[in-house]
Write an enzyme that holds these catalytic residues in place. Structure first.
Site, PDB file in Angstrom:
ATOM      1  N   LYS A  63       0.828  -1.234   0.000  1.00 52.04           N
ATOM      2  CA  LYS A  63       0.000   0.000   0.000  1.00 52.04           C
ATOM      3  C   LYS A  63       0.852   1.271   0.000  1.00 52.04           C
ATOM      4  O   LYS A  63       0.837   2.057   0.949  1.00 52.04           O
ATOM      5  CB  LYS A  63      -0.963  -0.001   1.188  1.00 52.04           C
ATOM      6  CG  LYS A  63      -1.956  -1.145   1.174  1.00 52.04           C
ATOM      7  CD  LYS A  63      -2.991  -1.032   2.262  1.00 52.04           C
ATOM      8  CE  LYS A  63      -4.001  -2.151   2.241  1.00 52.04           C
ATOM      9  NZ  LYS A  63      -3.442  -3.487   2.551  1.00 52.04           N
ATOM     10  N   ASP A  66       2.988   7.978  -1.115  1.00 55.27           N
ATOM     11  CA  ASP A  66       4.129   8.888  -0.967  1.00 55.27           C
ATOM     12  C   ASP A  66       4.085   9.910  -2.093  1.00 55.27           C
ATOM     13  O   ASP A  66       3.096   9.992  -2.816  1.00 55.27           O
ATOM     14  CB  ASP A  66       5.429   8.050  -1.017  1.00 55.27           C
ATOM     15  CG  ASP A  66       6.510   8.635  -0.110  1.00 55.27           C
ATOM     16  OD1 ASP A  66       6.829   9.825  -0.282  1.00 55.27           O
ATOM     17  OD2 ASP A  66       7.026   7.895   0.743  1.00 55.27           O
ATOM     18  N   THR A 122     -10.940  -0.725   4.672  1.00 53.62           N
ATOM     19  CA  THR A 122     -12.210  -1.262   5.164  1.00 53.62           C
ATOM     20  C   THR A 122     -12.280  -1.270   6.688  1.00 53.62           C
ATOM     21  O   THR A 122     -13.343  -1.469   7.254  1.00 53.62           O
ATOM     22  CB  THR A 122     -12.462  -2.695   4.629  1.00 53.62           C
ATOM     23  OG1 THR A 122     -11.253  -3.438   4.804  1.00 53.62           O
ATOM     24  CG2 THR A 122     -12.845  -2.686   3.175  1.00 53.62           C
ATOM     25  N   ARG A 210      -7.467 -16.429   6.253  1.00 53.64           N
ATOM     26  CA  ARG A 210      -7.691 -17.421   7.309  1.00 53.64           C
ATOM     27  C   ARG A 210      -8.584 -18.580   6.918  1.00 53.64           C
ATOM     28  O   ARG A 210      -8.409 -19.692   7.424  1.00 53.64           O
ATOM     29  CB  ARG A 210      -8.228 -16.707   8.560  1.00 53.64           C
ATOM     30  CG  ARG A 210      -7.134 -15.944   9.277  1.00 53.64           C
ATOM     31  CD  ARG A 210      -7.679 -14.923  10.231  1.00 53.64           C
ATOM     32  NE  ARG A 210      -8.253 -13.790   9.516  1.00 53.64           N
ATOM     33  CZ  ARG A 210      -8.702 -12.696  10.114  1.00 53.64           C
ATOM     34  NH1 ARG A 210      -8.666 -12.601  11.415  1.00 53.64           N
ATOM     35  NH2 ARG A 210      -9.201 -11.711   9.396  1.00 53.64           N
TER      36      ARG A 210
HETATM   37  O1  C5P Z   1      -7.880 -13.768   6.829  1.00 53.43           O
HETATM   38  P1  C5P Z   1      -8.616 -12.876   5.887  1.00 53.43           P
HETATM   39  O2  C5P Z   1      -9.257 -13.605   4.727  1.00 53.43           O
HETATM   40  O3  C5P Z   1      -9.559 -11.930   6.590  1.00 53.43           O
HETATM   41  O4  C5P Z   1      -7.428 -11.999   5.233  1.00 53.43           O
HETATM   42  C1  C5P Z   1      -7.688 -10.913   4.476  1.00 53.43           C
HETATM   43  C2  C5P Z   1      -6.430 -10.363   3.903  1.00 53.43           C
HETATM   44  O5  C5P Z   1      -6.771  -9.270   3.086  1.00 53.43           O
HETATM   45  C3  C5P Z   1      -5.430  -9.843   4.927  1.00 53.43           C
HETATM   46  O6  C5P Z   1      -4.123 -10.064   4.401  1.00 53.43           O
HETATM   47  C4  C5P Z   1      -5.720  -8.351   4.992  1.00 53.43           C
HETATM   48  O7  C5P Z   1      -4.580  -7.589   5.295  1.00 53.43           O
HETATM   49  C5  C5P Z   1      -6.155  -8.078   3.561  1.00 53.43           C
HETATM   50  N1  C5P Z   1      -7.035  -6.926   3.383  1.00 53.43           N
HETATM   51  C6  C5P Z   1      -8.259  -6.806   3.991  1.00 53.43           C
HETATM   52  N2  C5P Z   1      -9.042  -5.712   3.775  1.00 53.43           N
HETATM   53  C7  C5P Z   1      -8.617  -4.753   2.957  1.00 53.43           C
HETATM   54  C8  C5P Z   1      -7.403  -4.870   2.313  1.00 53.43           C
HETATM   55  C9  C5P Z   1      -6.620  -5.982   2.543  1.00 53.43           C
HETATM   56  O8  C5P Z   1      -8.650  -7.681   4.731  1.00 53.43           O
HETATM   57  N3  C5P Z   1      -9.398  -3.735   2.710  1.00 53.43           N
END
Ligand code: C5P
Length: 229
Positions: A63, A66, A122, A210
């Protein structure tokens, strides 16, 4: 042009390269791509991106936010390490994004490469927004920033499943995190969506962490997600 092999991008949210390798040994052939972030990249550097890019397209989720020249250098360095997807913040503004759109065209002459803009994290809700953002709702910020991204020439976005509806008119490549099978718990994600709902609403790829990482049968879980897409 396709940037991932199938819609499932595995979020490699683990602490060590050994754990990451173990998972990729097991499911690397089934996933569409693999997402790594600062947790692994700062620890192991560019060689980790290079190594994993031989298994699946790598999404470097650092992300970047800059000044334009620094963002361009960071994106170029990620590409050179082997990334196929990278994230930047749309809030960096039109000049930065326009420069990145030109860079994306240049790099695509070498191999497929996509820059994904993040609009509003989010984890931010109307109530937890920094005060200077308060005059607009989250949704209005997302709408406005996605239009800015579009004007810049970039066509990649990371967005929540619930934002897909009002972004569907645009030809964005949309990558959606916050994915849960109906049998999962939401955990710390506030607004989740099933793979089927997200794909039906216009996602091109899903970030799944997860649900796969904690599964007792990860290959079966990936199959279930792919079949439901
Ligand atoms: O475990 P889970 O499916 O919730 O993982 C979601 C992944 O997506 C994590 O690596 C998190 O950092 C990333 N992510 C997110 N929401 C965002 C952007 C990225 O959950 N808006």
């Amino acid at each position: 042009m396709t940037f991932v092999r199938n819609p499932v991008i595995l979020a490699l949210d683990v602490d060590t390269i050994e754990d990451a390798r173990k998972i990729l040994d097991h499911v690397g052939d089934m996933i569409g791509g693999v997402k790594v972030g600062p947790r692994l990249v700062y620890k192991y550097g560019a060689s980790l991106v290079q190594e994993f890019s031989e298994i699946a397209p790598v999404f470097v989720d650092n992300k970047y936010f800059d000044i334009p020249s620094t963002m361009e250098s960071a994106v170029r360095a990620s590409f050179q390490a082997g990334a196929t997807l990278v994230t930047v913040h749309a809030l960096a503004g039109l000049v930065a994004l326009t420069g990145l759109a030109a860079l994306e065209i240049e790099l695509n002459r070498i191999r497929p490469f996509k820059i994904l803009a993040v609009t509003i994290l989010t984890s931010w809700e109307n109530s937890s927004f920094p005060e200077n953002f308060h005059s607009w709702t989250v949704e209005n910020h997302v709408r406005s920033l996605s239009q800015l991204v579009y004007r810049s020439g970039l066509r990649g976005l990371v967005c929540s499943g619930h934002e897909l509806e009002f972004l569907s008119q645009k030809d964005f490549f949309k990558v959606v995190p916050g994915i849960r099978l109906s049998s999962d718990e939401a955990q710390d994600q506030k607004r989740v969506m099933t793979p089927k709902q997200a794909m039906k609403s216009g996602a091109q790829a899903l970030v799944v962490g997860r649900t796969i990482l904690k599964s007792t049968q990860p290959r079966q879980t990936i199959l279930e997600i792919l079949e439901s897409c």
